[in-house]
Design a protein around this motif. Structure first.
Motif, short mmCIF file in Angstrom:
data_model
loop_
_atom_site.label_atom_id
_atom_site.label_comp_id
_atom_site.label_asym_id
_atom_site.label_seq_id
_atom_site.Cartn_x
_atom_site.Cartn_y
_atom_site.Cartn_z
N PRO A 28 22.02 93.90 58.61
CA PRO A 28 23.37 94.36 58.23
C PRO A 28 23.42 94.72 56.75
O PRO A 28 22.90 93.99 55.90
N GLY A 29 24.03 95.87 56.46
CA GLY A 29 24.04 96.37 55.10
C GLY A 29 23.02 97.47 54.88
O GLY A 29 22.97 98.07 53.81
N THR A 30 22.21 97.76 55.90
CA THR A 30 21.29 98.88 55.85
C THR A 30 21.63 99.85 56.98
O THR A 30 22.27 99.48 57.97
N SER A 31 21.16 101.09 56.84
CA SER A 31 21.51 102.12 57.83
C SER A 31 20.95 101.79 59.21
O SER A 31 21.52 102.21 60.23
N PHE B 92 18.77 104.47 48.04
CA PHE B 92 20.22 104.61 47.94
C PHE B 92 20.85 104.94 49.29
O PHE B 92 21.84 104.33 49.70
N LEU B 93 20.28 105.92 50.00
CA LEU B 93 20.86 106.33 51.28
C LEU B 93 20.74 105.22 52.33
O LEU B 93 21.65 105.05 53.15
N ILE C 216 15.17 108.58 57.58
CA ILE C 216 15.12 108.16 56.19
C ILE C 216 14.16 106.98 56.01
O ILE C 216 13.25 107.01 55.17
N VAL C 217 14.35 105.93 56.82
CA VAL C 217 13.62 104.67 56.63
C VAL C 217 12.14 104.82 57.00
O VAL C 217 11.26 104.39 56.25
N SER C 218 11.87 105.40 58.15
CA SER C 218 10.48 105.54 58.57
C SER C 218 9.71 106.47 57.63
O SER C 218 8.55 106.20 57.28
N ALA C 219 10.35 107.55 57.22
CA ALA C 219 9.72 108.45 56.25
C ALA C 219 9.42 107.70 54.96
O ALA C 219 8.33 107.85 54.37
N ALA C 220 10.35 106.87 54.52
CA ALA C 220 10.15 106.10 53.29
C ALA C 220 9.02 105.09 53.44
O ALA C 220 8.26 104.86 52.49
N LEU C 221 8.90 104.46 54.60
CA LEU C 221 7.81 103.50 54.82
C LEU C 221 6.45 104.19 54.74
O LEU C 221 5.50 103.65 54.17
N PHE C 222 6.34 105.38 55.32
CA PHE C 222 5.09 106.11 55.22
C PHE C 222 4.80 106.53 53.77
O PHE C 222 3.64 106.54 53.34
N LEU C 223 5.85 106.85 53.02
CA LEU C 223 5.66 107.16 51.61
C LEU C 223 5.17 105.92 50.84
O LEU C 223 4.32 106.03 49.95
#
Length: 505
Positions: A388-391, A461-462, A339-346
């Motif tokens: 903390p507070g993130t996936s 959100f995720l 989720i996170v790495s995909a979002a960073l590339f986006l």
């Protein structure tokens, strides 16, 4: 539902989309729009089917579900599909990211659009097939077949050095997989079958396990990628189009992590225990080395690519702890990184579409013109750090907890990766987002469009939701993970009882 071949539907529905795309007249006035909408609706429909699969999945059952089996090449090689609590999460991740990949390509891809979308839909079919396969030959075909569309995506629609990068990617990954193919043939000669459900309960001699483990490791280590066979990844990410980088980081790297869990641990537990210190060493080198290299990068994509090497190091650490905490932590880390790495590339793709450069020094002060973008980027940076507070925190915490119970020295060295991640991630954010807006071409840069917000905010959100409440992921994977640990315990107790008492709980 039990009689419906839902796994085959999920696998081949994107291929049906390929047939639809192939008959659309792309030269007409509305051709490009029809191509985009068709591909988007097909990927959204497939995600909907995967949600139906999840709803009907029995979370308390650790065995393979929705099983389909048809004899194929011979009595020992079959079209055999099934999923458990480990594979279903990766299927959902795949079908979830694909619509975003299509949306992200709406404005950036101008040439050969039909062929581009067809390549992505074929890639989706092959990736889902990897996580559903219960036959080694079928798994290998899906696993290696994914190289072809990714080769084309980078080689045709990539950057200036796309040909070099795509051949490097192809040769690295194919070379490792040749050994896995030889091992599959040897396993068939030894057991008379390539059925994974049978092989998971087959007691191979330790001497054969060592050989087969190394052969499978050669393929999975390149795909993860582990140090020192990681060098193809930064080049591939830099040259790939945005959606290519998203699916490469979000799903393709997870195929190797899944392979380690399903095959290295499941089929070769004795060899996995023997080589665990070797894996720990390579993983920690990857975490520290990749983090240090990320600190000196000038290209945003290359920095995120090296961070992926470091984050996947935590995945391999957790898998080979042979603990419930460690394997579940590795799985959560894979989902979070997807989720996170995909979002960073986006996020990189958003500013690249506007300014057409990925150089970090070309930016600065974007918060003044792009506050919504700055917020979304901040959430993903925090997730990459493992705040903390993130996936990102949940997976790394569980992995480090399990590693401390195994070897304190390895755990201390691995923890330095968390500190280094904070250093390069916060440096990137400060350079791009904060500071004075002094560059002329940034004065009129526009904030996120509605299309970009639709892409990024579900990922925001995720990232936060699973940071505070990862229990849904744990509930799905725990029965299957517990059964895997139990099988490993039974096998290792026969050969090294003192070790297993200390390492598995």
């Amino acid at each position: 539902m039990s009689t419906l071949p839902i796994l085959s539907i999920i696998i081949f529905l994107p291929f049906l989309g390929v047939l639809l795309l192939s008959i659309i007249n792309s030269s007409s006035e509305n051709g490009a729009r029809n191509l985009k909408q068709t591909a988007l609706w097909v990927t959204c429909l497939n995600f909907s089917v995967s949600i139906i699969l999840l709803i009907n999945f029995d979370k308390s059952n650790p065995d393979f579900q929705f099983v389909e089996k048809y004899y194929w090449l011979s009595s020992g090689i079959s079209y055999h599909l099934g999923i458990d609590g480990i594979s279903i999460l990766l299927i959902i991740l795949t079908t979830f990211l694909m619509p975003f990949c299509i949306l992200a390509s709406f404005e950036s891809i101008k040439t050969s659009l039909k062929e581009y979308l067809i390549a992505f839909l074929i890639l989706e079919t092959l990736m889902i097939g990897v996580f559903c396969s219960l036959d080694l030959v079928l798994f290998y075909l899906f696993f290696e077949g994914g190289l072809i569309p990714m080769f084309l995506i980078i080689g045709i629609w990539g950057g200036e050095r796309r040909v070099y990068s795509t051949f490097k990617f192809f040769l690295y990954t194919l070379a490792g997989s040749v050994l896995m193919l030889l091992a599959i043939i040897a396993i068939y000669m030894k057991t008379g079958t390539t059925d994974i459900t049978y092989l998971l309960n087959y007691d191979l001699e330790p001497s054969l396990q060592y050989i087969f483990w190394l052969a499978f490791f050669a393929s999975f280590a390149v795909k993860v990628p582990m140090w020192p066979v990681h060098t193809w990844l930064p080049d591939a990410h830099v040259e790939a189009p945005t959606a290519g980088s998203v699916i490469l980081a979000g799903v393709l790297l997870k195929m190797a992590g899944y392979g380690f869990i399903r095959f290295s641990l499941g089929m070769f537990p004795i060899a996995s225990s023997y080589f665990a210190p070797f894996i720990f060493t390579l993983s920690i080198i990857a975490i520290i080395y990749a983090s240090l290299v990320a600190l000196v990068q000038k290209d945003m994509k290359k920095l995120i690519a090296y961070s992926s090497v470091a984050h996947m190091g935590f995945v391999t650490l957790g898998i080979f702890t042979f603990t419930l905490q460690g394997i579940e932590g590795a799985m959560i880390q894979m989902i979070s990184h997807g989720i996170v790495s995909a979002a960073l590339f986006l996020c990189v793709g958003v500013v690249y579409d506007r300014i057409h450069t990925r150089e970090i020094d070309r930016y600065g002060g974007l918060v003044n013109r792009m506050p919504i973008y700055a917020f979304a980027f901040m959430v993903f940076i925090m997730g990459s750090i493992g705040l903390p507070g993130t996936s990102g925190f949940v997976g790394e915490f569980l992995v480090l907890m399990s590693l401390f119970s195994i070897n304190t020295y390895f755990a201390v060295f691995a923890t330095t990766g968390v500190v280094l991640a904070a250093a390069y991630s916060l440096w990137l954010y400060r350079k791009v987002i904060f500071g004075s807006l002094i560059k002329d071409d940034l004065q009129d840069i526009m904030d996120l469009t509605y299309r970009e917000m639709i892409i990024l905010f579900p990922l925001v959100f995720l990232t936060i939701f699973f940071g505070f409440y990862p229990q849904p992921l744990i509930d799905i994977m725990e029965p299957s993970t517990t059964q895997l640990i139990s099988n490993i315990t039974d096998d290792l107790t026969l050969v090294m009882p003192s070790t297993i008492e200390r390492r598995v709980y």
